[in-house]
Design a protein around this motif. Structure first.
Motif, short mmCIF file in Angstrom:
data_model
loop_
_atom_site.label_atom_id
_atom_site.label_comp_id
_atom_site.label_asym_id
_atom_site.label_seq_id
_atom_site.Cartn_x
_atom_site.Cartn_y
_atom_site.Cartn_z
N THR A 138 37.59 71.33 47.28
CA THR A 138 36.40 71.74 46.56
C THR A 138 36.64 73.07 45.86
N GLU A 139 36.28 73.12 44.58
CA GLU A 139 36.44 74.34 43.80
C GLU A 139 35.09 74.74 43.22
N VAL A 140 34.98 76.01 42.90
CA VAL A 140 33.79 76.52 42.23
C VAL A 140 34.07 76.49 40.75
N ILE A 200 30.87 85.46 41.47
CA ILE A 200 31.74 84.61 42.28
C ILE A 200 32.37 83.59 41.35
N ARG A 201 33.71 83.50 41.37
CA ARG A 201 34.39 82.50 40.56
C ARG A 201 35.66 82.06 41.28
N GLN A 202 36.20 80.96 40.80
CA GLN A 202 37.41 80.42 41.41
C GLN A 202 38.58 81.35 41.12
N GLY A 203 39.35 81.68 42.15
CA GLY A 203 40.52 82.52 41.99
C GLY A 203 41.66 81.77 41.34
N HIS A 204 42.66 82.47 40.98
CA HIS A 204 43.80 81.84 40.30
C HIS A 204 44.88 81.46 41.26
N ASN A 246 39.66 80.36 48.18
CA ASN A 246 40.34 81.14 47.15
C ASN A 246 39.38 81.56 46.03
N LEU A 247 38.25 82.13 46.42
CA LEU A 247 37.27 82.59 45.45
C LEU A 247 37.55 84.05 45.10
N GLU A 248 37.21 84.42 43.91
CA GLU A 248 37.37 85.80 43.45
C GLU A 248 35.99 86.42 43.35
#
Length: 74
Positions: free
Chosen positions: A12-14, A70-74, A56-58
């Protein structure tokens, strides 16, 4: 939970960006009253830190430090 369900949860990703303040407001509206009364901003932030580590959220501060993006990290 089956192996396929576990894999789906793990992947699951944001998508896009979410504001912490908006996310907590939505969460408070969706929770039953008893649970919403027991949820504090610090508790929600600790849960966010846990999810950020797992998924792995940024977390990015807003320039005036009024919110967290809040966003998906790289």
């Amino acid at each position: 939970m089956s192996l396929q369900e576990t894999d789906a949860v793990e992947k699951t990703e944001v998508f896009g960006e979410k504001a912490f303040s908006q996310t907590t407001q939505i969460l408070l509206q969706r929770l039953p009253n008893t649970m919403a009364q027991n949820l504090s901003v610090p508790l929600a932030f600790v849960a966010l830190l846990h999810l950020a580590n797992e998924k792995n959220l940024e977390l990015v501060k807003v320039d005036d430090m009024s919110d967290i993006i809040i966003r998906q990290g790289h």
